[in-house]
Design a protein around this motif. Structure first.
Motif, PDB file in Angstrom:
ATOM      1  N   MET A  94      26.405  22.805  31.321  1.00  0.00           N
ATOM      2  CA  MET A  94      26.315  24.076  30.609  1.00  0.00           C
ATOM      3  C   MET A  94      24.995  24.105  29.864  1.00  0.00           C
ATOM      4  SD  MET A  94      28.323  26.722  30.287  1.00  0.00           S
ATOM      5  CE  MET A  94      28.603  28.184  29.282  1.00  0.00           C
ATOM      6  N   GLN A  95      24.170  25.104  30.130  1.00  0.00           N
ATOM      7  CA  GLN A  95      22.861  25.191  29.500  1.00  0.00           C
ATOM      8  C   GLN A  95      22.575  26.647  29.160  1.00  0.00           C
ATOM      9  OE1 GLN A  95      20.959  22.095  29.380  1.00  0.00           O
ATOM     10  NE2 GLN A  95      19.947  23.208  27.750  1.00  0.00           N
ATOM     11  N   ASN A  96      22.348  26.914  27.884  1.00  0.00           N
ATOM     12  CA  ASN A  96      22.026  28.277  27.439  1.00  0.00           C
ATOM     13  C   ASN A  96      23.044  29.296  27.943  1.00  0.00           C
ATOM     14  OD1 ASN A  96      19.696  27.298  26.170  1.00  0.00           O
ATOM     15  ND2 ASN A  96      18.463  27.565  28.021  1.00  0.00           N
ATOM     16  N   TYR A 100      25.768  25.647  35.439  1.00  0.00           N
ATOM     17  CA  TYR A 100      25.069  25.262  36.657  1.00  0.00           C
ATOM     18  C   TYR A 100      25.865  24.196  37.412  1.00  0.00           C
ATOM     19  CZ  TYR A 100      20.998  27.217  34.155  1.00  0.00           C
ATOM     20  OH  TYR A 100      20.140  28.022  33.459  1.00  0.00           O
ATOM     21  N   ILE A 101      25.956  24.331  38.725  1.00  0.00           N
ATOM     22  CA  ILE A 101      26.518  23.272  39.565  1.00  0.00           C
ATOM     23  C   ILE A 101      25.396  22.290  39.872  1.00  0.00           C
ATOM     24  CG2 ILE A 101      27.573  22.698  41.777  1.00  0.00           C
ATOM     25  CD1 ILE A 101      28.881  25.431  41.799  1.00  0.00           C
ATOM     26  N   PRO A 128      34.028  35.727  31.846  1.00  0.00           N
ATOM     27  CA  PRO A 128      32.680  35.150  31.758  1.00  0.00           C
ATOM     28  C   PRO A 128      32.690  33.780  31.082  1.00  0.00           C
ATOM     29  CG  PRO A 128      32.649  37.457  31.125  1.00  0.00           C
ATOM     30  CD  PRO A 128      34.096  37.075  31.242  1.00  0.00           C
ATOM     31  N   VAL A 129      31.808  32.901  31.548  1.00  0.00           N
ATOM     32  CA  VAL A 129      31.758  31.542  30.998  1.00  0.00           C
ATOM     33  C   VAL A 129      30.915  31.476  29.729  1.00  0.00           C
ATOM     34  CG1 VAL A 129      32.066  30.501  33.269  1.00  0.00           C
ATOM     35  CG2 VAL A 129      29.748  30.894  32.401  1.00  0.00           C
ATOM     36  N   LYS A 130      30.204  32.528  29.415  1.00  0.00           N
ATOM     37  CA  LYS A 130      29.332  32.519  28.242  1.00  0.00           C
ATOM     38  C   LYS A 130      30.125  32.165  26.988  1.00  0.00           C
ATOM     39  CE  LYS A 130      25.944  35.324  25.749  1.00  0.00           C
ATOM     40  NZ  LYS A 130      25.235  36.628  25.678  1.00  0.00           N
ATOM     41  N   GLY A 131      29.616  31.186  26.251  1.00  0.00           N
ATOM     42  CA  GLY A 131      30.257  30.776  25.006  1.00  0.00           C
ATOM     43  C   GLY A 131      31.336  29.727  25.160  1.00  0.00           C
ATOM     44  N   GLU A 132      31.670  29.351  26.402  1.00  0.00           N
ATOM     45  CA  GLU A 132      32.725  28.362  26.633  1.00  0.00           C
ATOM     46  C   GLU A 132      32.193  26.942  26.418  1.00  0.00           C
ATOM     47  OE1 GLU A 132      35.766  28.915  27.029  1.00  0.00           O
ATOM     48  OE2 GLU A 132      36.210  30.623  28.331  1.00  0.00           O
ATOM     49  N   THR A 133      33.077  26.039  25.993  1.00  0.00           N
ATOM     50  CA  THR A 133      32.717  24.631  25.869  1.00  0.00           C
ATOM     51  C   THR A 133      32.938  23.932  27.211  1.00  0.00           C
ATOM     52  OG1 THR A 133      34.950  23.950  25.238  1.00  0.00           O
ATOM     53  CG2 THR A 133      33.453  24.639  23.463  1.00  0.00           C
ATOM     54  N   LEU A 413      17.991  16.452  27.122  1.00  0.00           N
ATOM     55  CA  LEU A 413      16.710  17.082  27.431  1.00  0.00           C
ATOM     56  C   LEU A 413      16.260  16.765  28.853  1.00  0.00           C
ATOM     57  CD1 LEU A 413      14.793  16.521  24.063  1.00  0.00           C
ATOM     58  CD2 LEU A 413      16.157  18.486  24.800  1.00  0.00           C
ATOM     59  N   THR A 414      16.591  15.564  29.342  1.00  0.00           N
ATOM     60  CA  THR A 414      16.236  15.238  30.729  1.00  0.00           C
ATOM     61  C   THR A 414      17.075  16.051  31.708  1.00  0.00           C
ATOM     62  OG1 THR A 414      17.737  13.342  30.573  1.00  0.00           O
ATOM     63  CG2 THR A 414      15.389  12.907  30.269  1.00  0.00           C
ATOM     64  N   GLY A 415      18.336  16.304  31.361  1.00  0.00           N
ATOM     65  CA  GLY A 415      19.191  17.102  32.236  1.00  0.00           C
ATOM     66  C   GLY A 415      18.666  18.504  32.416  1.00  0.00           C
ATOM     67  N   LYS A 416      18.248  19.130  31.329  1.00  0.00           N
ATOM     68  CA  LYS A 416      17.712  20.492  31.409  1.00  0.00           C
ATOM     69  C   LYS A 416      16.402  20.517  32.194  1.00  0.00           C
ATOM     70  CE  LYS A 416      16.422  24.519  28.659  1.00  0.00           C
ATOM     71  NZ  LYS A 416      15.275  24.820  29.529  1.00  0.00           N
ATOM     72  N   ALA A 417      15.535  19.524  31.935  1.00  0.00           N
ATOM     73  CA  ALA A 417      14.237  19.497  32.614  1.00  0.00           C
ATOM     74  C   ALA A 417      14.401  19.325  34.122  1.00  0.00           C
ATOM     75  CB  ALA A 417      13.374  18.377  32.041  1.00  0.00           C
TER      76      ALA A 417
END
Length: 540
Positions: A94-96, A100-101, A128-133, A413-417
Motif C-alpha cells: 500500500m503506497q499513497n 499495488y500488486i 475503494p481501497v483508499k484509506g484502508e490498512t 523507502l526501498t519498496g517505494k523506489a
C-alpha cells in the motif's frame, strides 16, 4: 472536611480487613476483587476486560514463553502454522492510498484470472481501497476457500480499467523460503519456520537439489524462531539414521519423553553445514543441537537465542488458549540450552549481546565446567546453558545492522523506489533480462535509484553521514537489486539469492567446503572453543 472523612473511612476499612487476611482463600480473593472493582470503580469495565487483565498478570509470573491468546488470536496463530491459507495468491504493498500488486504466486487464482505484477487494485468488492490498512485489506482478500472476491484493476501499461471476480483457493505459505544450487555441488535451503508442511517441503527441496547434482548442503536457520517440534523432528530425520535421539523432554512430574528419528530421510550422507544466529530459537535449536551432538553437521554463525522450553496449548471453554510451558527439552548429549529468563533484557537479545561484545568476538562467552558436554561420536566439547554455540564463529556486520539502514527499511523507502522504478521500466528490463540468472549476473542498479532512496531518507529526517557511507551504499544497492529480482521473476525467493552474495556466514560455509580438511577439522573439534571460566577455589 468531606475529603478528610472519606480518607478516615478508607483507612478504617483497611484496618478492619487485616484480621481476616489469613482466612481468605486466594481464589475467593480474586473473585472478591473482581466484584469490588465492578461495584466501586469510577468507570465501567466488563468482566471480560478484568478477567483478561488478571490472566495477563498471572502469565507475567511464569516464564517469558507462557502466553494467553484470545479466541481470535488463537485461530490466527493456528492458521499461520498450517502452511497454507485461502486467498488469491498475490503479494502487495500500500503506497499513497494505492494498492499495488508486487508479485503473483505461480499457479494461484490471481494468475489464472490474468492479474500481473504492477497492477493496481482500486476497489475490493466495490469498496475503494483508499484509506484502508494492510491488515484490513488482507482480511478482505482472504476468506473461505471456494468463495469469490471482486477486484477492480487498473493496469498502467495498457491504460486498462477492468474488474475480475476471483474464486479463492489454497495458497501455500511456505516454510522453505528458498532452495537453490549455490554452485555445481552445493545446495542451499533457507527454512524460515517449522509448520505443518515443513517436512513435505524439505522432501521436495532435497529431491530437486539432488536431481541438480547436490553433494553438499547448506541449511540456513538464521532468523528461524522455531515452530512445531514435530516438524523439527521431521527435518532431523532427513539427515540422521533411524533411531537416533533428537531430544528428550522433562515435564512437571520429572518423567522423561524421548524423541527419535524414523530413518526415512533423503540426505543421510554428504557434507552438511547449518547457519545460525542470535535469532535462531526453539525448534530450530532442537534441530541444530541434535545435528551438532551427533557430529552430523558443522554449525556456522553466532550463538543461538537459548529457548529450551516446550509450550503446550491448553484450550479454555470460550475458545481462548493458554499456551503453557509444560517441559524443558535437552539435546541428545544432555544439554539444556535455555538461557536464564529473569530480568528485563531477556527479549532484548541482539542489543544485550552487542553491548557485551559477544556478537563481535568469539572469546567473550564464558562457560563453567558444569555446562561442559561431549558430542556422541567424536567426543568434541560442547556447552549447554544458553543457546547453541557454533563450531565456527562469524562476527556480526555492524554496518549491515546500521541504524540508518534499519530506519530506511522501517519506512519502506526501498519498496517505494523499486516499485516506481519497475512501473516505468518493467517491460524493458524483462526484454533485456529474460530470466533471473541473466539478471543476477549482468544487471547493475543505476546510481540515480540508490540516490533517490538516500534523498527520500533525508526528507524524512534521516541523513546519511560519511562514516561507512560506501559500505552502506553497497548494501543499499544490493537490497534494491534483491527487491527488483523478487518483483520481476515469480516462482522463487530470488530476493534471498541476491542478498546471499553478501551473507558472511554463507560465504564462510562455502570456503569451508572448498577445503575438505577444513570441514573435517571443524567436525573433529579443531576450531577454537569458547573460553571456560577459571576455577577460583570458592564454593557457591
Amino acid at each position: 472536611m468531606i475529603l478528610r472523612k472519606y480518607v478516615l473511612v478508607s483507612l478504617g476499612l483497611a484496618g478492619l480487613s487485616l484480621p481476616l487476611k489469613a482466612q481468605v482463600n486466594p481464589k475467593e480473593k480474586l473473585w472478591q476483587t473482581l466484584k469490588a472493582i465492578q461495584g466501586n470503580y469510577v468507570d465501567s469495565l466488563s468482566d471480560e476486560t478484568l478477567v483478561n487483565a488478571a490472566i495477563a498478570g498471572m502469565m507475567r509470573q511464569l516464564d517469558p514463553h507462557s502466553r494467553y491468546f484470545s479466541g481470535e488470536e488463537a485461530a490466527q496463530m493456528q492458521e499461520a502454522m498450517k502452511g497454507n491459507f485461502a486467498g488469491i495468491g498475490i503479494q502487495y504493498m500500500m503506497q499513497n492510498d494505492t494498492l499495488y500488486i508486487t508479485q503473483i504466486v505461480p499457479g494461484g487464482p490471481a494468475e489464472k484470472a490474468g492479474l500481473q505484477a504492477g497492477d493496481r487494485i482500486t476497489a475490493i468488492n466495490k469498496v475503494p481501497v483508499k484509506g484502508e490498512t494492510n491488515f484490513a485489506i488482507m482480511k478482505k482478500i482472504r476468506g473461505e476457500k471456494g468463495t469469490s472476491v471482486s477486484l477492480e484493476i487498473h493496469r498502467k501499461s495498457g491504460g486498462e480499467q477492468f474488474a475480475r471476480d476471483i474464486v479463492r483457493g489454497t495458497v501455500p505459505d511456505r516454510s522453505v523460503r528458498s532452495a537453490y544450487m549455490v554452485n555445481d555441488q552445493t545446495g542451499y535451503i533457507s527454512l524460515r519456520i517449522f509448520n505443518e508442511t515443513t517436512r513435505n517441503e524439505m522432501d521436495q527441496a532435497l529431491a530437486s537439489l539432488k536431481a541438480q547434482g547436490m553433494k553438499n548442503l547448506i541449511l540456513d536457520l538464521q532468523g528461524n524462531g522455531g515452530g512445531y517440534v514435530q516438524a523439527a523432528i521431521g527435518v532431523a530425520d532427513e539427515f540422521l539414521p533411524k533411531d537416533k535421539l533428537v531430544f528428550y523432554s522433562v515435564g512437571k512430574n520429572k518423567g522423561k519423553d524421548y524423541y527419535y528419528t524414523g530413518g526415512f530421510g533423503s540426505f543421510m550422507e554428504g557434507k552438511l553445514l547449518v547457519l545460525i544466529d542470535q535469532y535462531t530459537a526453539s525448534a530450530a535449536e532442537i534441530l541444530t543441537g541434535a545435528l551438532q551432538d551427533w557430529d552430523r553437521a558443522v554449525i556456522i554463525g553466532r550463538r543461538s537465542f537459548g529457548k529450551g522450553l516446550m509450550q503446550r496449548p491448553v484450550p479454555v471453554f470460550d475458545g481462548s488458549v493458554l499456551e503453557l510451558t509444560g517441559a524443558r527439552y535437552y539435546t541428545p548429549s544432555g544439554r539444556s540450552i535455555q538461557k536464564p529468563y529473569h530480568g528485563d533484557t531477556y527479549n532484548d537479545n541482539a542489543q544485550t549481546r552487542l553491548a557485551s561484545g559477544e556478537l563481535l568476538h568469539a572469546d567473550v562467552v564464558h562457560f563453567p565446567d558444569s555446562l561442559k558436554y561431549s558430542t556422541l561420536i567424536k567426543k568434541r566439547t560442547v556447552f549447554g546453558g544458553g543457546g547453541i554455540m557454533p563450531d565456527k564463529f562469524i562476527p556480526l556486520d555492524t554496518v549491515e545492522h546500521n541504524g540508518w539502514l534499519q530506519n530506511v527499511a522501517a519506512h519502506d523507502l526501498t519498496g517505494k523506489a523499486t516499485f516506481d522504478y519497475l512501473d516505468s521500466n518493467r517491460a524493458s528490463l524483462l526484454a533485456s533480462y529474460n530470466d533471473f540468472k541473466t539478471f543476477n549476473r549482468q544487471y547493475t542498479v543505476p546510481d540515480y535509484l540508490v540516490q533517490q532512496v538516500v534523498g527520500a531518507a533525508e526528507k524524512e529526517g534521516m541523513p546519511l553521514y560519511p562514516g561507512s557511507r560506501d559500505r552502506i551504499i553497497s548494501l543499499l544497492s544490493l537490497e534494491l537489486k534483491g527487491r527488483l529480482a523478487s518483483q520481476l521473476f515469480a516462482g522463487n525467493d530470488y530476493y534471498l539469492q541476491v542478498i546471499n552474495t553478501d551473507n558472511a556466514s554463507l560465504q564462510e560455509a562455502l570456503r569451508v567446503l572448498e577445503k575438505p580438511a577444513a570441514y573435517d577439522d571443524l567436525l573433529n573439534g579443531a576450531a577454537k572453543q569458547p573460553a571456560e571460566k577459571k576455577k577460583t577455589g570458592k564454593s557457591h
